[in-house]
Design an enzyme around this catalytic site. Structure first.
Site, PDB file in Angstrom:
ATOM      1  N   MET A  79     -22.007 -31.056  17.644  1.00 23.28           N
ATOM      2  CA  MET A  79     -21.594 -32.454  17.562  1.00 23.28           C
ATOM      3  C   MET A  79     -20.894 -32.694  16.220  1.00 23.28           C
ATOM      4  O   MET A  79     -19.800 -33.240  16.158  1.00 23.28           O
ATOM      5  CB  MET A  79     -22.827 -33.377  17.656  1.00 23.28           C
ATOM      6  N   THR A  80     -21.545 -32.270  15.136  1.00 19.01           N
ATOM      7  CA  THR A  80     -21.089 -32.617  13.783  1.00 19.01           C
ATOM      8  C   THR A  80     -19.750 -31.972  13.433  1.00 19.01           C
ATOM      9  O   THR A  80     -19.485 -30.825  13.791  1.00 19.01           O
ATOM     10  CB  THR A  80     -22.163 -32.174  12.761  1.00 19.01           C
ATOM     11  N   THR A  96     -26.321 -25.139  14.040  1.00 20.72           N
ATOM     12  CA  THR A  96     -27.500 -24.260  14.088  1.00 20.72           C
ATOM     13  C   THR A  96     -27.311 -23.216  15.190  1.00 20.72           C
ATOM     14  O   THR A  96     -26.819 -23.544  16.271  1.00 20.72           O
ATOM     15  CB  THR A  96     -28.767 -25.098  14.363  1.00 20.72           C
ATOM     16  N   GLU A 136     -35.168 -34.410  20.833  1.00 21.62           N
ATOM     17  CA  GLU A 136     -34.767 -33.651  19.639  1.00 21.62           C
ATOM     18  C   GLU A 136     -35.575 -34.150  18.434  1.00 21.62           C
ATOM     19  O   GLU A 136     -36.086 -33.370  17.629  1.00 21.62           O
ATOM     20  CB  GLU A 136     -33.262 -33.852  19.410  1.00 21.62           C
TER      21      GLU A 136
HETATM   22  C1  LIG Z   1     -28.905 -26.875   8.252  1.00 18.47           C
HETATM   23  C2  LIG Z   1     -28.250 -27.877   9.151  1.00 18.47           C
HETATM   24  C3  LIG Z   1     -28.274 -27.687  10.529  1.00 18.47           C
HETATM   25  C4  LIG Z   1     -27.615 -28.589  11.366  1.00 18.47           C
HETATM   26  N1  LIG Z   1     -27.558 -28.346  12.713  1.00 18.47           N
HETATM   27  C5  LIG Z   1     -26.710 -29.076  13.483  1.00 18.47           C
HETATM   28  C6  LIG Z   1     -26.429 -28.704  14.832  1.00 18.47           C
HETATM   29  O1  LIG Z   1     -26.989 -27.741  15.362  1.00 18.47           O
HETATM   30  N2  LIG Z   1     -25.534 -29.430  15.520  1.00 18.47           N
HETATM   31  C7  LIG Z   1     -24.896 -30.507  14.995  1.00 18.47           C
HETATM   32  O2  LIG Z   1     -24.096 -31.116  15.674  1.00 18.47           O
HETATM   33  N3  LIG Z   1     -25.150 -30.903  13.724  1.00 18.47           N
HETATM   34  C8  LIG Z   1     -26.024 -30.206  12.951  1.00 18.47           C
HETATM   35  N4  LIG Z   1     -26.263 -30.565  11.646  1.00 18.47           N
HETATM   36  C9  LIG Z   1     -25.607 -31.737  11.126  1.00 18.47           C
HETATM   37  C10 LIG Z   1     -26.558 -32.884  10.801  1.00 18.47           C
HETATM   38  O3  LIG Z   1     -27.031 -33.466  11.981  1.00 18.47           O
HETATM   39  C11 LIG Z   1     -25.799 -33.840   9.877  1.00 18.47           C
HETATM   40  O4  LIG Z   1     -25.699 -33.193   8.621  1.00 18.47           O
HETATM   41  C12 LIG Z   1     -26.495 -35.168   9.736  1.00 18.47           C
HETATM   42  O5  LIG Z   1     -26.450 -35.889  10.947  1.00 18.47           O
HETATM   43  C13 LIG Z   1     -25.864 -36.042   8.634  1.00 18.47           C
HETATM   44  O6  LIG Z   1     -24.477 -36.064   8.717  1.00 18.47           O
HETATM   45  P1  LIG Z   1     -23.599 -35.743   7.397  1.00 18.47           P
HETATM   46  O7  LIG Z   1     -24.093 -34.473   6.830  1.00 18.47           O
HETATM   47  O8  LIG Z   1     -22.161 -35.844   7.774  1.00 18.47           O
HETATM   48  O9  LIG Z   1     -23.971 -36.893   6.386  1.00 18.47           O
HETATM   49  P2  LIG Z   1     -23.310 -38.357   6.318  1.00 18.47           P
HETATM   50  O10 LIG Z   1     -23.248 -38.955   7.654  1.00 18.47           O
HETATM   51  O11 LIG Z   1     -22.066 -38.262   5.520  1.00 18.47           O
HETATM   52  O12 LIG Z   1     -24.409 -39.134   5.457  1.00 18.47           O
HETATM   53  C14 LIG Z   1     -24.495 -39.053   4.019  1.00 18.47           C
HETATM   54  C15 LIG Z   1     -25.576 -40.012   3.558  1.00 18.47           C
HETATM   55  O13 LIG Z   1     -25.235 -41.352   3.957  1.00 18.47           O
HETATM   56  C16 LIG Z   1     -26.289 -41.917   4.705  1.00 18.47           C
HETATM   57  N5  LIG Z   1     -25.731 -42.796   5.731  1.00 18.47           N
HETATM   58  C17 LIG Z   1     -24.766 -42.522   6.651  1.00 18.47           C
HETATM   59  N6  LIG Z   1     -24.547 -43.589   7.423  1.00 18.47           N
HETATM   60  C18 LIG Z   1     -25.370 -44.570   6.997  1.00 18.47           C
HETATM   61  C19 LIG Z   1     -25.621 -45.916   7.377  1.00 18.47           C
HETATM   62  N7  LIG Z   1     -24.974 -46.471   8.403  1.00 18.47           N
HETATM   63  N8  LIG Z   1     -26.545 -46.637   6.672  1.00 18.47           N
HETATM   64  C20 LIG Z   1     -27.230 -46.069   5.663  1.00 18.47           C
HETATM   65  N9  LIG Z   1     -27.049 -44.802   5.251  1.00 18.47           N
HETATM   66  C21 LIG Z   1     -26.135 -44.071   5.902  1.00 18.47           C
HETATM   67  C22 LIG Z   1     -27.018 -40.744   5.329  1.00 18.47           C
HETATM   68  O14 LIG Z   1     -28.340 -41.097   5.685  1.00 18.47           O
HETATM   69  C23 LIG Z   1     -26.938 -39.727   4.210  1.00 18.47           C
HETATM   70  O15 LIG Z   1     -27.976 -39.971   3.289  1.00 18.47           O
HETATM   71  C24 LIG Z   1     -26.969 -29.716  10.810  1.00 18.47           C
HETATM   72  C25 LIG Z   1     -26.978 -29.914   9.427  1.00 18.47           C
HETATM   73  C26 LIG Z   1     -27.563 -28.999   8.605  1.00 18.47           C
HETATM   74  C27 LIG Z   1     -27.475 -29.216   7.121  1.00 18.47           C
END
Ligand SMILES: Cc1cc2nc3c(=O)[nH]c(=O)nc-3n(C[C@H](O)[C@H](O)[C@H](O)COP(=O)(O)OP(=O)(O)OC[C@H]3O[C@@H](n4cnc5c(N)ncnc54)[C@H](O)[C@@H]3O)c2cc1C
Length: 388
Positions: free
Chosen positions: A131-132, A164, A250
């Site tokens: 997704m990400t 992942t 999840e």
């Molecule tokens: C080790 C690892 C494994 C992962 N595995 C998968 C996977 O298998 N598949 C997949 O699709 N993704 C995966 N992810 C992605 C993960 O789900 C995202 O990293 C997560 O959803 C946060 O997105 P971002 O990193 O873009 O942070 P951002 O969305 O940029 O957020 C940055 C900060 O802003 C805050 N924030 C964002 N929006 C808001 C809001 N509206 N109000 C308040 N605070 C807010 C967040 O809480 C965070 O603290 C993985 C990530 C990691 C690090």
């Protein structure tokens, strides 16, 4: 040596107890001896996946007609709990079992189920969900990967990150925009087998804090052509709704990890403080140590009770998205606090790699971020509170 064990879950039965027992043996025999090597390699071995398949630890929720156990989330929760209790945190089996497979079960066509599920049960296919993207994490509506109809095929272009099982997966659920103008209703999911797929490429296995034996990669799609039948669901535009429906399980799974790791942290700490001496007595004899352990054990018991209530609700089909979000946010926050407090009782040895609490401290950090950050969980909970 003193023992610590959280109360047995009320939803456990004799069959699940037997499964827990086989899991304990499997993790001790097939995983623990290789775990350091997997941490160094950045992934568990493919052989381990196949052995897990042979043992019946993959696809427990898959109906028997597709070679599965015909079980429920209870089976997957046992498999995940025992793995995390044994310190096998880095194996992406939980994601494969409780996150990827349910999409195929719930939304897959008969043809997709027959083609994919038996091979996910055996471990021949390893699942991932993509997704990400670099520009869209919390805000999934902002994804830019596109899937455009071209004759009787979809042409997929875009890139995914932080996936992942990304270095090993050969069965990837990809979220893409089929109608970029339609917001959430323009997102569709595709079931894509990646072996030999032209235009598909993996990036580096990403170097990260903790969970070293869990491969996490970027995935690139450049003019990837997949048959129209790769679409998940009857029609385009259902992807966002499908993800919203599946996210509670999840999030509950992350809660399962959290409580298992809390139980393990307290066990490891008890073992340490009853051995280590200072000022002529064991660390366990200091009142501070006893109070910290008493508080951690109490909070752990409350946590398990809440987790069990959520699992029961889920098994009965009544777990709300708000409750699942509470479980994810609160249990992972608690996990971080307890592991930190336990590490303190190890003194300097707590940050030394030879002690398990050091890896637990690193491994635990991501839990508050993925599967929806804990801030996003609070937004979901608050939205439920403010709903008319
Ligand atoms: C080790 C690892 C494994 C992962 N595995 C998968 C996977 O298998 N598949 C997949 O699709 N993704 C995966 N992810 C992605 C993960 O789900 C995202 O990293 C997560 O959803 C946060 O997105 P971002 O990193 O873009 O942070 P951002 O969305 O940029 O957020 C940055 C900060 O802003 C805050 N924030 C964002 N929006 C808001 C809001 N509206 N109000 C308040 N605070 C807010 C967040 O809480 C965070 O603290 C993985 C990530 C990691 C690090």
């Amino acid at each position: 040596m003193p023992q610590f064990e959280l109360p047995t879950s009320p939803w456990m039965d004799e069959e699940l107890e037997m499964l827990a027992d086989s899991c304990r043996q499997f993790y001790a025999r097939e995983c623990a001896p290789h775990y350091e090597q997997w941490e160094a390699d950045g992934a568990v071995s493919r052989d381990m996946w196949l052995k897990a398949g042979e043992m019946g630890l993959l696809g427990a929720e898959v109906p028997e007609e597709y070679d599965g156990l015909g079980g429920s989330f209870a089976h997957d929760a046992v498999i995940a709990y025992q793995g995390n209790l044994a310190g096998i945190d880095g194996w992406g089996g939980g994601l494969h079992n409780s996150i990827v497979i349910p999409y195929v079960i719930h939304y897959g066509s008969e043809e997709q189920k027959r083609a994919i599920l038996p091979r996910m049960v055996s471990g021949e296919l390893i699942g991932a969900i993509a997704m990400t993207e670099p520009g869209a994490g919390s805000d999934l509506q902002g994804i830019r990967t596109t899937a455009v109809m071209d004759g009787n095929r979809y042409l997929i272009n875009g890139s995914k990150t932080f996936i992942t099982n990304g270095a090993m997966a050969n069965m990837v659920i990809v979220a893409a925009k089929t109608d970029p103008q339609a917001g959430a209703r323009g997102i569709s999911l595709f079931l894509i087998e990646t072996d030999g797929l032209d235009g598909f490429r993996r990036g580096q296995n990403l170097d990260k804090l903790g969970m070293k034996s869990n491969d996490t990669s970027e995935l690139f799609f450049e003019d990837v052509r997949v048959p129209a039948s790769a679409l998940l669901g009857q029609e385009e535009g259902c992807g966002f709704a499908q993800m919203m429906e599946q996210l509670p399980q999840e999030r509950l799974l992350i809660g399962v990890y959290a409580v298992a790791r809390i139980e393990r942290a307290i066990r490891e700490t008890l073992a340490y403080v009853t051995e280590r001496q200072a000022f002529g007595k064991t660390i366990a004899e200091f009142q501070n140590t006893q109070f910290v352990l008493a508080e951690c054990a109490t909070e752990a018991t409350v946590a398990k009770t809440f987790l069990d209530a959520c699992i029961t609700e889920h098994l009965e089909g009544r777990l709300t998205t708000e409750r699942a979000s509470m479980a994810k946010y609160w249990l992972t926050d608690l996990q971080a606090r307890i592991i930190d407090r336990c590490l303190q009782l190890f003194g300097g040895y707590g940050v030394m790699a030879e002690y398990p609490i050091e890896r637990m401290y690193r491994d635990n950090r991501i839990e508050r971020i993925y599967a929806g950050t804990n801030e996003i969980m609070k937004i979901v909970i608050a939205r439920g509170l403010l709903r008319d």
